[in-house]
Design an enzyme around this catalytic site. Structure first.
Site, short mmCIF file in Angstrom:
data_model
loop_
_atom_site.label_atom_id
_atom_site.label_comp_id
_atom_site.label_asym_id
_atom_site.label_seq_id
_atom_site.Cartn_x
_atom_site.Cartn_y
_atom_site.Cartn_z
N ARG A 263 0.77 -1.16 0.03
CA ARG A 263 -0.18 0.07 0.00
C ARG A 263 0.84 1.28 -0.10
O ARG A 263 0.46 2.26 -0.69
CB ARG A 263 -0.89 0.08 1.23
CG ARG A 263 -1.83 -1.16 1.06
CD ARG A 263 -3.09 -0.95 2.07
NE ARG A 263 -4.12 -2.13 1.92
CZ ARG A 263 -5.14 -2.24 2.62
NH1 ARG A 263 -5.34 -1.40 3.62
NH2 ARG A 263 -5.97 -3.14 2.61
N ASP B 293 -15.77 8.80 8.97
CA ASP B 293 -14.37 7.97 8.81
C ASP B 293 -13.17 8.85 8.77
O ASP B 293 -12.95 9.95 8.82
CB ASP B 293 -14.72 7.24 7.31
CG ASP B 293 -13.90 6.13 7.19
OD1 ASP B 293 -14.49 4.92 7.17
OD2 ASP B 293 -12.68 5.93 6.78
#
Length: 279
Positions: A42, A146
């Site tokens: 990632r 979030d």
């Protein structure tokens, strides 16, 4: 030589320790050794984008450029979600919780989707409520938060691939979605969008809202935290829930070992005990 030093971007043990310690301090996410490949994969995208040559350079960059921190967090956070995922939670909201509010003639309703990702959970909540009550006659607000700023932008747009349209119950899809001209995407109708308010929030940092909430969805989040972090967050959730309010968590999670403030209803649904009631 260590295999991590032979890859496209060398990563030493010191680099990995720096990155997982930073992730823990900023998000509470625990990254054990087995997550090393995920971290490499990632963050390699960020290293390429920044035209750096190694994880050591990236660690140095993070240490000296605070504007990179949100990108670092966005890259590491997992955002698997779907409309009406873990369907039994929405069935319980529809068949048990909403009728309780109607029976009590409760007009103020507050629900928090505490890890909303790209918005599917929050919009599923809104559709479920609309199926039971006329939102225009109630004071209803759905807060959706979030950590990841990128997924919140997707959530606010409320445009999704038609490939996932089948995950929405057919009667809801007819009423609350509309296909776009390209026929490859659909959008959530305005009345559903208006019920949801999206905000960026780090669960480890101060929470600006005061509650009380009637239901908090926090699904598939606790699996990333250690015990101390879980205890702190559960305690804060209870402080924001009304007596008898509900905490709904993910299918592989449990809070029984961390609190006595909740009664287990079943299927990862918990009800907040009355604050004056014995445990």
């Amino acid at each position: 030589m260590d295999k991590w030093q032979q890859q496209e971007f060398p990563m030493s043990l010191a680099d990995f320790d720096f990155l997982r310690n930073l992730a823990y301090s900023q998000t509470g996410i625990v990254l054990p050794e087995r997550k090393k490949q995920m971290v490499y994969s990632r963050l390699s995208r960020r290293i390429r984008f920044l035209k750096l040559n190694s994880f050591s350079q990236y660690c140095h960059y993070l240490d000296n450029n605070t504007q990179e921190l949100p990108e670092f967090i966005n890259a590491l956070t997992t955002n698997l979600t779907a409309f009406f995922r873990e369907k039994h939670h929405f069935v319980y909201l529809d068949k048990q919780i909403c009728p309780q509010w109607l029976a009590k003639k409760q007009k103020r309703i507050r629900i928090w989707s505490a890890a909303c990702s790209t918005g599917e959970e929050a919009y599923s909540i809104a559709m479920t409520l609309y199926g039971q009550i006329d939102l225009s006659l109630f004071d209803v607000k759905i807060l959706a938060t979030d950590l990841n700023t990128q997924v919140l932008e997707t959530a606010k747009k409320a445009i999704y691939s038609t490939e996932v349209l089948s995950t929405i119950p057919a009667n809801f899809a007819t009423k609350y979605t509309k296909r776009l001209a390209n026929n490859a995407q659909f959008s959530i109708k305005q009345r559903i969008k208006e019920a949801v308010h999206f905000k960026q929030l780090n669960l480890l940092q101060p929470w600006p809202m005061s509650g009380p909430f009637d239901v908090i969805f926090c699904r598939n989040v606790f699996i990333y935290f250690d015990s101390d972090t879980k205890k702190r967050i559960i305690k804060k959730f209870r402080a924001l829930l009304s007596d008898g309010g509900y905490l709904i968590i993910g299918h592989s999670e449990s809070i029984n070992d961390f609190t006595t403030d909740f009664e287990f209803i079943g299927q990862t649904i918990y009800r907040a005990r009355n604050r004056t009631a014995p445990c």
